[in-house]
Design an enzyme around this catalytic site. Structure first.
Site, mmCIF file in Angstrom:
data_model
loop_
_atom_site.group_PDB
_atom_site.id
_atom_site.type_symbol
_atom_site.label_atom_id
_atom_site.label_comp_id
_atom_site.label_asym_id
_atom_site.label_seq_id
_atom_site.Cartn_x
_atom_site.Cartn_y
_atom_site.Cartn_z
ATOM 1 N N GLU A 1 -63.890 5.206 46.517
ATOM 2 C CA GLU A 1 -62.609 5.657 45.967
ATOM 3 C C GLU A 1 -62.706 7.056 45.349
ATOM 4 O OE1 GLU A 1 -60.172 2.451 44.001
ATOM 5 O OE2 GLU A 1 -62.117 1.439 44.008
ATOM 6 N N SER B 1 -58.609 -0.274 45.822
ATOM 7 C CA SER B 1 -57.700 0.504 46.670
ATOM 8 C C SER B 1 -57.518 -0.120 48.052
ATOM 9 C CB SER B 1 -58.191 1.949 46.807
ATOM 10 O OG SER B 1 -58.124 2.625 45.570
ATOM 11 N N TYR C 1 -51.449 5.413 49.007
ATOM 12 C CA TYR C 1 -51.773 6.808 48.720
ATOM 13 C C TYR C 1 -51.302 7.828 49.755
ATOM 14 C CZ TYR C 1 -54.964 4.466 45.508
ATOM 15 O OH TYR C 1 -55.491 3.665 44.525
ATOM 16 N N ARG D 1 -54.382 -2.732 34.546
ATOM 17 C CA ARG D 1 -53.279 -3.180 35.384
ATOM 18 C C ARG D 1 -53.661 -4.494 36.056
ATOM 19 N NH1 ARG D 1 -53.241 0.063 40.003
ATOM 20 N NH2 ARG D 1 -53.515 -1.820 41.274
ATOM 21 N N ASP E 1 -52.424 -7.211 39.123
ATOM 22 C CA ASP E 1 -51.580 -7.373 40.311
ATOM 23 C C ASP E 1 -51.258 -8.844 40.530
ATOM 24 O OD1 ASP E 1 -51.842 -4.644 40.626
ATOM 25 O OD2 ASP E 1 -53.508 -4.808 42.044
ATOM 26 N N GLU F 1 -55.639 -9.662 41.202
ATOM 27 C CA GLU F 1 -56.811 -8.986 40.646
ATOM 28 C C GLU F 1 -56.416 -8.145 39.444
ATOM 29 O OE1 GLU F 1 -57.948 -5.173 42.955
ATOM 30 O OE2 GLU F 1 -57.143 -6.530 44.494
ATOM 31 N N ASN G 1 -57.356 -4.460 37.282
ATOM 32 C CA ASN G 1 -57.949 -3.130 37.413
ATOM 33 C C ASN G 1 -58.146 -2.546 36.024
ATOM 34 O OD1 ASN G 1 -57.510 -2.398 40.547
ATOM 35 N ND2 ASN G 1 -55.774 -3.568 39.786
ATOM 36 N N GLY H 1 -55.330 3.784 39.082
ATOM 37 C CA GLY H 1 -55.048 5.140 39.514
ATOM 38 C C GLY H 1 -54.078 5.854 38.594
#
Length: 328
Positions: free
Chosen positions: A26, A158, A224, A263, A265, A278, A280, A284
């Site tokens: 990443e 990602s 992205y 974060r 999800d 998951e 994070n 990002g």
């Protein structure tokens, strides 16, 4: 929504290193995140320098007389507890989650096992280990998980190495490919329904975001590269559902020893239930990223968000207990 106020002025943080780049898969995203944060903090009056661990050893931070670090390293080496441990050894305060929480959250399999143990809803799954994976078991695995599954390397972010599959043959190919990224692969029941993400800042859940993409799933390109992905914030959930998804995300983050910001999800099944995907710990921070979108809805500019993230370095590691945060 009221966000916890910073106790330091930008100048009081001293010299701050923005750690970004690194050597993970990443790296490109990390460079984008780090540059955006570096520019915002510099403009706000913080004495910032760029630091890429792929180009110089961590001990170089001492030579530069760095007083704090804001971590914008995504993936392995930056989000898995490695750099957090190095910074603790060097005695440099840093942003976000500590060693244990970073390591747990980076591992999708361990995350699900913790959530399951605590009764937090997450999709059914199977673990594939490279050393003893038997391709002949693919038919039984996919049948047991509802005939549609997501294949995910356990410790990549990602959406790298991920695939959605609907047959035993596809499953064998996807798992074989995922083994190129990790020796442990998560095979997860596919939840049919909308996908959401919930940002966490200072222990609070920010407004949820719903993502919609014409891609097979919300993959690297959808995140992205493409301009076809749509983001909805407010997400369209009613007040009761918003409270429910916020609590689930906050509890899930705390369960993994998450701290400061991050974060989570989530998928919503056709049954209306929310399922954890998951967490994070260093999400990002690019122009397409989700945490800045949620922060904007909560009334925070990108610069304010960067300063709030930097503020998570103020009190050091928080002592965590499930469902709440206790700071010294």
């Amino acid at each position: 929504m009221t966000i916890k106020q910073r106790t330091f002025t930008p100048q009081q943080y001293g010299k701050v290193a923005v750690l970004f780049g690194g050597s993970s898969a990443e790296r490109e995203v990390s460079l984008n995140s780090g540059n955006a944060v570096l520019q915002a903090l510099t403009a706000a009056g913080v004495d910032t320098i760029a630091f890429d661990p792929a180009e110089k050893p961590h001990t170089g931070l001492l030579d530069l007389k760095v007083e704090r670090a804001i971590i914008m390293l995504h993936g392995r080496g930056g989000e898995d507890g490695t750099v957090q441990g190095a910074l603790e050894w060097l005695g440099i305060p840093y942003t976000g989650t500590g060693v244990l929480g970073s390591s747990l959250a980076m591992d999708k399999i361990r995350s699900k096992q913790v959530w399951q143990a605590l009764g937090l809803s997450t999709a059914a799954y199977h673990i594939a280990e490279k050393s003893r994976f038997d391709a002949r078991s693919c038919g039984v695995i996919i049948q047991n998980l509802g005939n549609i599954v997501m294949v995910k390397p356990a410790r990549e972010g990602s959406s790298i190495g991920m695939a959605k599959v609907t047959s035993a043959k596809q499953l064998e190919a996807a798992v074989t490919d995922a083994f190129n990224y990790d020796n442990h692969v998560l095979i997860e029941q596919f939840i049919e329904g909308p996908e959401y993400t919930v940002a966490i800042l200072h222990g609070q859940a920010l407004p949820s975001i719903r993502m919609s993409t014409p891609h097979v799933f919300y993959d690297y390109s959808a995140k992205y590269q493409d301009n076809t992905t749509e983001y909805f914030c407010p997400s369209g959930l009613n007040a009761e559902q918003e409270a429910q998804i916020g609590k689930l995300a906050s509890d899930a983050f705390a369960a993994l020893d998450g701290s400061g910001w991050g974060r989570v999800d989530v998928m919503q099944g056709n049954d209306g239930r929310f399922y954890l995907l998951e967490a994070n710990t260093v999400p990002g921070m690019t122009e397409k990223s989700l945490v800045p979108k949620a922060a904007k809805q909560a009334g925070l500019s990108f610069t304010d968000l960067c300063l709030e993230i930097l503020a998570t370095s103020e009190t050091g590691r928080a002592e965590r207990v499930f469902g709440e945060e206790v700071r010294p």
